[in-house]
Motif scaffolding. Structure first.
Motif, short mmCIF file in Angstrom:
data_model
loop_
_atom_site.label_atom_id
_atom_site.label_comp_id
_atom_site.label_asym_id
_atom_site.label_seq_id
_atom_site.Cartn_x
_atom_site.Cartn_y
_atom_site.Cartn_z
N ASN A 160 0.95 -1.20 -0.18
CA ASN A 160 0.00 -0.17 0.18
C ASN A 160 0.72 1.22 0.73
O ASN A 160 1.61 1.37 -1.47
CB ASN A 160 -1.20 -0.43 0.86
CG ASN A 160 -0.71 -0.54 2.31
OD1 ASN A 160 -0.53 -1.06 2.70
ND2 ASN A 160 -1.14 0.20 2.91
N PHE A 217 4.31 0.69 9.97
CA PHE A 217 3.00 1.23 9.50
C PHE A 217 4.27 2.45 8.27
O PHE A 217 5.19 2.54 8.57
CB PHE A 217 2.24 2.59 10.24
CG PHE A 217 1.30 1.22 10.34
CD1 PHE A 217 1.56 -0.14 10.30
CD2 PHE A 217 0.20 1.63 10.59
CE1 PHE A 217 0.59 -1.42 10.16
CE2 PHE A 217 -1.31 1.41 10.94
CZ PHE A 217 -1.06 0.11 10.97
N ARG A 278 -0.40 8.09 13.26
CA ARG A 278 0.22 7.99 12.14
C ARG A 278 1.49 8.78 11.91
O ARG A 278 0.21 9.38 11.32
CB ARG A 278 0.38 6.48 12.17
CG ARG A 278 -1.74 6.61 11.16
CD ARG A 278 -1.73 5.42 10.32
NE ARG A 278 -2.77 5.57 10.58
CZ ARG A 278 -4.13 5.32 10.44
NH1 ARG A 278 -4.40 4.40 12.15
NH2 ARG A 278 -5.03 5.25 9.97
N CYS A 331 -1.61 9.79 6.41
CA CYS A 331 0.25 10.08 5.37
C CYS A 331 0.01 11.42 5.34
O CYS A 331 -0.93 11.88 4.26
CB CYS A 331 -0.40 9.21 3.92
SG CYS A 331 -0.25 7.58 4.30
C1 FRU Z 1 -2.80 4.82 4.98
C2 FRU Z 1 -2.64 3.84 6.14
C3 FRU Z 1 -1.73 4.56 6.93
C4 FRU Z 1 -1.27 3.81 7.71
C5 FRU Z 1 -0.99 2.43 7.05
C6 FRU Z 1 -0.98 0.63 7.02
O1 FRU Z 1 -2.91 3.62 3.94
O2 FRU Z 1 -3.79 3.70 6.36
O3 FRU Z 1 -2.11 5.38 7.57
O4 FRU Z 1 0.51 3.90 8.43
O5 FRU Z 1 -2.09 2.59 5.96
O6 FRU Z 1 -0.52 0.17 6.07
#
Ligand code: FRU
Length: 589
Positions: A160, A217, A278, A331
């Protein structure tokens, strides 16, 4: 009846043959010796020294099987743990467990706990035990029907968000949220790929792996030119979210240009009990001669400063009542950009949000304003929402640190995005890998009717990747350039009747893309869609990038971008342009 007998006979014969073959190869002996079934859910799988000398153990995956938790143990101590959907009755694909991770360790075994009820058939009835095999190679050839040619994809497994992107010594480094043990979201790890041209990428491994603080993450990385952190001049310093019961922020550094990382012994360096906390994004702010970091916390952003990348001070927060709040804010990024055609500079705050996007699910919103190093002030009214891309498959956009100097000034910061949507990312019809990134795009700002918007243009590397000659024939991986003088309808189709219809309405100043009949759409109720974007004035040239399973349509001038996945059962090989448009096609290699 005869048929039944016949098939039983064939089956029995096959079994005898297979057992004979297996016995000959010594497989039965090693299989029995390897796997001890300790309960209906628990298997201890021993790895001999001879097997440990091979490159990898291939683990068979079945995507609709129950999850198994594997603890790798050496001399009864746990050295690694991960989750994998071990095959129950058939194998979808294999994933490698590389043996060099355990070099020098003795008494290696997998302590496997499989979820589910196997009290009737017994755990040993699962297909996986027969299919697990050691091998000297893992096949990473790029041969899946939908795997793009000129977009970054993980060599295998799930991907991702892009993470920790930086440029150094001629190399673009891209890390990404990766599951090395399956093509669905799990075991978050930073995968790593590099490129010298932003078009062709090489997989470099998994340098930041889960640990006792949590899974890894999203986050960012910077080149610490002045050794502010004490990890060494030009060390690459990464900050990421450790995800466990709480989300905390941890650090790792690299003194070999991002190939390998050492985790900081003081991890985690920022803690909180806020549930969504995060995706730290750091950058050097020359205006205040300090590091800044922006972090997503639920539905707002927090802004920090630091002198050494280790100690961070919370300065302010942004976001309450501003923009879209239909989902969780994730993000972030924050950057200073020139406003085209003026000598103004403004700051743009990127906020990815899921769900709440203009066509459902995930999308990238942004805010334009001022930032003094401590506080971001949005110049628009709180109710204004601006989207960077109006397709359904544009998420987690963040920018590269340390992009070559002249370039950043001239054309803004290069960004890259994850081409999918949390609504169906785990279900898209690929197997050995899942998800790709967008083409690299350069971000800037432009003014239109009293507001300042983000401009998005394909990075110059995309023009460099074009074939010398243009033609009229659509290929599987190409760029179609359409010059427009007014309304136009562009249709891509194949002889199965599958099609994508794009429509530019010059008067309404809108562009739309209809993928409702684009091919496979029924893997998710949210996939079939018509997406629509404002064009903020006229479009005179469209650049449409087609790469097997993605279509990115961008106004060459940067005022509109639309990114959508498509899964045609055969490549689109026909183009029609109705209305005031002329097109040509470049191959991209
Ligand atoms: C966004 C997210 C981030 C997280 C990550 C986890 O797509 O949810 O906020 O750090 O993916 O894989």
């Amino acid at each position: 009846m005869f048929l039944l007998m016949d098939s039983i006979n064939k089956l029995t014969m096959k079994k005898i043959f297979v057992s004979a073959l297996v016995a000959l190869c010594g497989f039965t002996a090693s299989y029995a010796q390897q796997a001890s079934f300790l309960s209906n859910n628990h298997c201890l799988y021993r790895i001999s020294q001879e097997s440990q000398n091979q490159k990898c153990l291939l683990l068979p995956v079945q995507e609709d099987a129950e999850m198994a938790n594997i603890k790798v143990i050496a001399d009864n101590k746990q050295v690694k743990a991960f989750n994998v959907k071990l095959a129950k009755d058939h194998v979808d694909y294999f994933v490698p467990l590389y043996m060099d991770e355990f070099a020098g360790l003795k008494g290696l075994a997998l302590n496997i706990h499989v979820n589910g009820d196997y009290s009737k058939e017994g755990l040993n009835a699962l297909t996986c035990w027969k299919e697990m095999k050691f091998s000297d190679a893992f096949d990473m050839k790029n041969r899946e029907q939908y795997r793009p040619d000129f977009h970054h994809t993980p060599a295998y497994g799930w991907m991702n968000d892009p993470n920790g992107m930086f440029y150094k010594d001629g190399v673009w480094n891209l890390y990404f949220q990766h599951n090395p043990y399956g093509s669905q979201w799990e075991n978050m790890t930073w995968g790593h790929s590099t490129s010298t041209d932003l078009v062709h990428w090489k997989f470099q491994g998994t340098p930041i792996q889960p640990d006792a603080v949590g899974t890894i993450f999203s986050g960012s990385a910077v080149v610490d030119k002045n050794n502010t952190s004490g990890f060494g001049k030009d060390a690459v310093v990464a900050l990421y979210t450790s995800a466990a019961e709480n989300q905390t922020q941890s650090m790792a550094y690299s003194t070999d240009n991002g190939k390998t990382f050492t985790k900081y012994e003081g991890n985690p360096i920022i803690t909180s009990t806020v549930p969504d906390f995060r995706d730290p994004h750091m950058f050097w702010n020359e205006d205040i001669k300090k590091w800044n970091m922006i972090l997503a916390a639920g539905q707002h952003m927090e802004i920090y400063t630091s002198d050494n990348l280790k100690d961070w001070k919370l300065e302010s927060s942004f976001g309450e009542k501003y923009g879209n709040h239909g989902g969780v804010w994730e993000c972030p990024d924050l950057m200073k950009l020139k406003v085209r055609g003026t000598d103004k500079e403004k700051w743009m705050l990127i906020c990815n949000i899921n769900p709440g996007g203009p066509s459902g699910g995930s999308a990238t919103q942004y805010f334009v304003g001022d930032f003094d190093g401590y506080k971001f002030t949005c110049e628009s009214k709180p109710e204004v929402t601006k989207w960077m891309d109006y397709g359904k498959d544009h998420y987690a956009t963040v920018s590269f640190d340390n992009a070559p100097n002249g370039r950043r000034v001239a054309i803004g910061r290069g960004g890259i995005t994850w081409m999918s949507n949390w609504q169906y990312a785990n279900q898209v019809p690929t197997q050995q890998y899942r998800s790709g990134n967008s083409i690299p795009r350069d971000l800037g700002l432009f003014e239109y009717k009293g507001e300042t918007y983000c401009s998005v243009v394909p990075s110059p590397e995309m023009t460099a990747a074009r074939s010398k000659k243009a033609g009229k024939k659509l290929t599987e991986s190409c760029e179609m350039v359409v010059n427009l003088k007014g309304n136009a309808t562009i249709t891509l189709s194949n002889d199965k009747g599958e099609k994508v219809v794009m429509n530019y309405d010059a008067k309404a100043e809108t562009f739309s893309m209809d993928r409702t009949k684009s091919g496979k759409v029924d893997f998710s109720k949210d996939f079939a869609a018509v997406t629509k974007a404002p064009t903020y004035g006229k479009i005179s040239q469209l650049r449409i990038f087609i790469d097997k399973s993605s279509i990115e349509a961008l106004d060459a001038d940067g005022k509109m971008s639309m990114t959508n996945l498509v899964f045609p059962s055969k490549p689109y090989n026909k183009v029609t342009v109705k209305g005031k448009g002329k097109y040509q096609v470049y191959d991209i290699k």
